[in-house]
Design a protein around this motif. Sequence first.
Motif, mmCIF file in Angstrom:
data_model
loop_
_atom_site.group_PDB
_atom_site.id
_atom_site.type_symbol
_atom_site.label_atom_id
_atom_site.label_comp_id
_atom_site.label_asym_id
_atom_site.label_seq_id
_atom_site.Cartn_x
_atom_site.Cartn_y
_atom_site.Cartn_z
ATOM 1 N N MET A 46 41.493 35.640 48.194
ATOM 2 C CA MET A 46 42.868 35.970 47.875
ATOM 3 C C MET A 46 43.018 37.487 47.929
ATOM 4 O O MET A 46 42.148 38.218 47.486
ATOM 5 N N PHE A 47 44.126 37.933 48.471
ATOM 6 C CA PHE A 47 44.464 39.355 48.555
ATOM 7 C C PHE A 47 45.722 39.581 47.735
ATOM 8 O O PHE A 47 46.767 39.007 48.016
ATOM 9 N N ILE A 48 45.607 40.420 46.688
ATOM 10 C CA ILE A 48 46.729 40.714 45.793
ATOM 11 C C ILE A 48 47.050 42.194 45.880
ATOM 12 O O ILE A 48 46.168 43.040 45.700
ATOM 13 N N LEU A 49 48.303 42.517 46.126
ATOM 14 C CA LEU A 49 48.787 43.890 46.125
ATOM 15 C C LEU A 49 49.595 44.088 44.852
ATOM 16 O O LEU A 49 50.524 43.328 44.572
ATOM 17 N N VAL A 50 49.214 45.118 44.070
ATOM 18 C CA VAL A 50 49.890 45.418 42.814
ATOM 19 C C VAL A 50 50.520 46.796 42.936
ATOM 20 O O VAL A 50 49.843 47.771 43.259
ATOM 21 N N THR A 51 51.820 46.866 42.675
ATOM 22 C CA THR A 51 52.535 48.138 42.764
ATOM 23 C C THR A 51 53.330 48.370 41.485
ATOM 24 O O THR A 51 53.482 47.474 40.663
ATOM 25 N N GLY A 52 53.833 49.574 41.347
ATOM 26 C CA GLY A 52 54.642 49.930 40.190
ATOM 27 C C GLY A 52 54.692 51.436 40.056
ATOM 28 O O GLY A 52 53.952 52.162 40.727
ATOM 29 N N GLY A 53 55.549 51.896 39.198
ATOM 30 C CA GLY A 53 55.683 53.321 38.956
ATOM 31 C C GLY A 53 54.577 53.844 38.064
ATOM 32 O O GLY A 53 53.775 53.083 37.513
ATOM 33 N N SER A 54 54.544 55.141 37.907
ATOM 34 C CA SER A 54 53.557 55.786 37.046
ATOM 35 C C SER A 54 53.722 55.293 35.605
ATOM 36 O O SER A 54 54.835 55.217 35.086
ATOM 37 N N GLY A 55 52.619 54.901 34.985
ATOM 38 C CA GLY A 55 52.661 54.443 33.593
ATOM 39 C C GLY A 55 53.251 53.062 33.412
ATOM 40 O O GLY A 55 53.580 52.675 32.286
ATOM 41 N N SER A 56 53.365 52.283 34.489
ATOM 42 C CA SER A 56 54.007 50.967 34.409
ATOM 43 C C SER A 56 53.112 49.873 33.832
ATOM 44 O O SER A 56 53.593 48.814 33.460
ATOM 45 N N GLY A 57 51.801 50.115 33.806
ATOM 46 C CA GLY A 57 50.864 49.086 33.370
ATOM 47 C C GLY A 57 50.191 48.374 34.525
ATOM 48 O O GLY A 57 49.479 47.385 34.323
ATOM 49 N N LYS A 58 50.382 48.881 35.736
ATOM 50 C CA LYS A 58 49.831 48.213 36.915
ATOM 51 C C LYS A 58 48.302 48.214 36.929
ATOM 52 O O LYS A 58 47.686 47.238 37.358
ATOM 53 N N SER A 59 47.666 49.285 36.441
ATOM 54 C CA SER A 59 46.199 49.342 36.437
ATOM 55 C C SER A 59 45.612 48.277 35.519
ATOM 56 O O SER A 59 44.684 47.553 35.893
ATOM 57 N N GLU A 60 46.135 48.168 34.323
ATOM 58 C CA GLU A 60 45.645 47.162 33.383
ATOM 59 C C GLU A 60 45.867 45.753 33.930
ATOM 60 O O GLU A 60 44.989 44.897 33.851
ATOM 61 N N TYR A 61 47.046 45.519 34.511
ATOM 62 C CA TYR A 61 47.330 44.214 35.099
ATOM 63 C C TYR A 61 46.327 43.896 36.206
ATOM 64 O O TYR A 61 45.757 42.795 36.254
ATOM 65 N N ALA A 62 46.088 44.864 37.101
ATOM 66 C CA ALA A 62 45.185 44.648 38.228
ATOM 67 C C ALA A 62 43.761 44.383 37.752
ATOM 68 O O ALA A 62 43.073 43.492 38.274
ATOM 69 N N GLU A 63 43.304 45.133 36.772
ATOM 70 C CA GLU A 63 41.961 44.920 36.226
ATOM 71 C C GLU A 63 41.831 43.525 35.632
ATOM 72 O O GLU A 63 40.839 42.826 35.871
ATOM 73 N N ASN A 64 42.823 43.106 34.873
ATOM 74 C CA ASN A 64 42.780 41.778 34.260
ATOM 75 C C ASN A 64 42.801 40.672 35.310
ATOM 76 O O ASN A 64 42.104 39.662 35.168
ATOM 77 N N ARG A 65 43.589 40.862 36.372
ATOM 78 C CA ARG A 65 43.625 39.868 37.462
ATOM 79 C C ARG A 65 42.274 39.773 38.150
ATOM 80 O O ARG A 65 41.789 38.677 38.453
ATOM 81 N N ALA A 66 41.651 40.928 38.402
ATOM 82 C CA ALA A 66 40.334 40.933 39.040
ATOM 83 C C ALA A 66 39.318 40.185 38.179
ATOM 84 O O ALA A 66 38.539 39.359 38.684
ATOM 85 N N VAL A 67 39.336 40.446 36.881
ATOM 86 C CA VAL A 67 38.420 39.767 35.967
ATOM 87 C C VAL A 67 38.684 38.261 35.986
ATOM 88 O O VAL A 67 37.744 37.456 36.063
ATOM 89 N N GLU A 68 39.951 37.858 35.941
ATOM 90 C CA GLU A 68 40.305 36.426 35.990
ATOM 91 C C GLU A 68 39.780 35.770 37.260
ATOM 92 O O GLU A 68 39.276 34.647 37.228
#
Length: 186
Positions: free
Chosen positions: A1-23
């Motif tokens: 699966m290939f997931i692209l995560v985007t968002g503005g600065s400070g949006s929470g995209k890094s935490e979301y992406a890390e959690n998705r990778a772990v899942e």
Amino acid sequence: MFILVTGGSGSGKSEYAENRAVELSRPEGLKLSYIATMFPFDQESRERILRHRAMRRDKHFITWEQYTDLKSLCLPEKGVVLLECMSNLVANEIYRPEGAGEKAVEEIWAGVRGLLEKCVHLVVVTNEIFSDGIHYGEETRWYQQVLGEINGRMAGRADQVVEVVYGIPVVHKEGQEGVEDETALE
């Protein structure tokens, strides 16, 4: 699966992406690789790097520092790869002496395609920098053009595209096969 995560600065995209990778890693016990692209060029960037390392401290990522030349990265085994972040990689490829310069789009896209072959799941974080309405100089517009082209190609190929807004994931593309003919995006 290939997931692209985007968002503005400070949006929470890094935490979301890390959690998705772990899942994604859990069902099969896949190894987690984190490709860090931020070059530590000043105190602010060093602090951001430390903050991101602290965020993933207990998530068992193997970290790879890769500021340019993504396609040369050799991962030891197939697993889940989180690339953070595309906007830094683009800046490095354009502006760093060892970067690809005018061939940045081709080199980065070759690197993304290579990662898709080297992993089971790929999560890429990028930034939304296109909607502020500010008129920039020629050099910044070139950077935006390169990042926009890479983001467009990734969105076309991705199985899922998620924008994180105020910590809330908004899915723009879900459950669709990525574009099979990548030349359609080139």
